[in-house]
Design an enzyme around this catalytic site. Structure first.
Site, short mmCIF file in Angstrom:
data_model
loop_
_atom_site.label_atom_id
_atom_site.label_comp_id
_atom_site.label_asym_id
_atom_site.label_seq_id
_atom_site.Cartn_x
_atom_site.Cartn_y
_atom_site.Cartn_z
N HIS A 62 0.85 -1.18 0.00
CA HIS A 62 0.00 0.00 0.00
C HIS A 62 0.89 1.23 0.00
O HIS A 62 2.09 1.14 0.22
CB HIS A 62 -0.94 0.00 1.21
N HIS A 300 -0.77 1.31 11.92
CA HIS A 300 -0.80 0.71 10.59
C HIS A 300 0.44 -0.16 10.46
O HIS A 300 1.12 -0.48 11.43
CB HIS A 300 -0.91 1.77 9.51
N HIS A 424 -7.88 36.43 26.18
CA HIS A 424 -9.30 36.28 25.91
C HIS A 424 -9.42 35.75 24.48
O HIS A 424 -8.45 35.27 23.88
CB HIS A 424 -10.03 37.60 26.12
#
Length: 499
Positions: A62, A300, A424
């Site tokens: 792959h 994987h 903020h």
């Protein structure tokens, strides 16, 4: 779920070497509209990184992460090479599955395939089958149902002195489960049972078998039939190889003794081999490690191979389990079985080691996982601490502290916020935008509040840190551009974050 048609399967193929086999797989993927032409280079590059040979004669070439954008749609092309292809390190591939997948589709697709291919006998069949429909059915698991024996199929203490009665009880139970047809019933009733010895008898039929099944009935007291002792009768319906291990066990002296004297649970365990075939993770004195996977793309093929290589450094027996998926326990030395666990980022894995170097093995695995198994990992520590314990000990201790759990290549710095109103929404948003410029994972901590490390790419989490003027923020970065990210963050904070 992967949809596989017979047009995706190419039997009796020929290739001179691994590269040609990969070229054939890519060509078929291109023709099917799964990938663009350049995908071949990605597959070849993946082989240079880590071999895609899984074991049992199976290879799954792959592409790399960089070539995922070349995947148009998920799909596979399957090639059978009966003569075998040298796949490196002495491994021979007979079935080559070329995969095109994006993101997490890659893991789910591998999990589906490896679930079918993890059985050695099944893999051997796939290497030789000449019928495409049969090959497709086996690959997709359509004909591989696990053999089970329901508790209802065990009838004990039957008050009878008739062999035929025991046979009829078994046949009726199999019919209730739709495991046999009427002609099976007629056959076993009208034909003599075969004595196994010790008072055990067997009946079966060459016709009317619908699915693999077994029933056992045992008389309350032993009696005689044609001069031979009768205690129990086994009736078998067989249509596939999955029942064969149980049939072999019927000849085992210990299994026969259990059939004659055991309770239902003991009999089922003996027939199915549960006591010896299932991995266990509860051995006294074993070392247990529970770790969180932080790789962005989970386990994987490449990080799984690195994990297997780490495990093989030690002599201890090591098993593992995906706690998040509540998976079965598998050998940590089997690449195929690890990939089949479907491990994604954030999943918790439990390792159990037994042997002289068990503690060293688990500690080494913990460090390897924390460092990404050869890949970049998130700079944000797991929500639950990694732990190592010894079975039987009362103390359950963290394997590492939060700081120890950081990758070895992490880069960090502390900056003081100078904004009059602190962080903020507006300056926090500017900080997040700066962090997102870099190919790096960045976490941030409010040192003055001793907060946890959180993702610096989350506006909500940064605002929640409660940063005011003079607050010291600790940033930790990992990845290719970790240093650039730290430098950029320092510069934008020094400039006031737009204020």
């Amino acid at each position: 779920m992967l949809e596989l048609s017979e047009s995706n399967i190419h039997l009796n193929a020929n290739a001179i070497d691994k590269q040609q086999a990969i070229e054939m797989a890519v060509s078929a993927l291109v023709q099917a509209g799964n990938v663009e032409n350049g995908y071949l280079q990605g597959m070849l590059a993946r082989e240079l990184q880590t071999s895609t040979f899984l074991g049992n004669g199976i290879a799954i070439p792959h592409g790399t992460l960089d070539t995922r954008l070349m995947v148009k749609k998920t799909g596979v092309q399957v090639f059978q090479f009966p003569q075998g292809i040298e796949w490196g390190e002495g491994n021979i591939a007979y079935v080559v599955i070329g995969i095109a997948a994006r993101s997490d589709e890659h893991l789910s697709l591998l999990r589906q395939l490896t679930h079918v291919l993890s059985d050695e006998d099944t893999a051997a069949k796939l290497a030789k089958i000449t019928d495409v429909a049969e090959f497709c059915a086996i690959l997709m698991g359509e004909t591989i149902d696990p053999f089970e024996i329901p508790a209802a199929n065990i009838s004990l203490d039957v008050n009878t002195q008739s062999l035929l009665t025991l046979v009829a009880i078994n046949a009726g139970q199999l019919q209730v489960q739709s495991a046999v047809e009427n002609r099976f019933i007629s056959e076993v009733i009208n034909n003599a049972a075969l004595p196994l010895g010790k008072g055990l008898w067997v009946t079966d039929s060459v016709v009317g078998n619908v699915k693999n099944a077994l029933a056992f009935s045992r008389a309350k007291t032993i009696f005689s039939h044609n001069g031979k002792a009768v205690k129990g009768v086994i009736t078998v319906s067989a249509v596939g190889d999955q029942i064969n291990p149980t049939l072999v066990r019927l000849l085992d002296d210990d299994v026969q003794t259990t059939l004659l004297n055991g309770n239902s649970t003991e009999i089922l365990t003996a027939l199915l081999g549960s006591s010896s075939d299932v991995e266990t993770q509860s051995v006294e004195g074993a070392v247990v490690g529970t770790f969180t996977i932080r790789n962005e793309h989970g386990l994987h093929a490449r990080p799984s191979a690195n994990l297997v290589n780490e495990v093989k450094k030690f002599t201890s027996k090591i098993t593992m389990q995906n706690l998040t998926r509540e998976s079965e326990v598998v050998s940590a030395k089997s690449l195929m079985k690890i990939v089949a666990l479907g491990v994604t980022q954030g999943h918790r894995l439990r390792f159990v080691a037994e042997g002289e170097d068990a503690k060293q093995a688990i500690e080494s695995l913990g460090k390897a996982i924390a460092n990404g198994l050869g890949e970049n990992v998130s700079a944000v520590p797991p929500s639950e601490p990694d732990t190592i314990e010894i079975m039987g000990d009362q103390i359950h201790t963290p394997a590492v502290t939060e700081d120890d759990n950081l990758p070895a290549n992490a880069i960090e710095a502390v900056f003081v916020i100078k904004n009059e109103q602190g962080l903020h929404a507006r300056p926090s948003a500017i900080l997040v935008n700066e962090v997102k410029k870099y190919n790096a994972s960045v976490a941030v901590q409010n040192l003055d509040r001793n907060s946890q490390l959180v993702s610096a790419k989350s506006l909500m989490k940064i605002v929640a840190l409660g940063v005011v003027k003079g607050t010291r923020l600790r940033f930790v970065a990992t990845g290719e551009e970790a240093q650039q990210a730290i430098d950029g963050i320092g510069a934008v904070i020094e400039s006031g974050l737009g204020e």
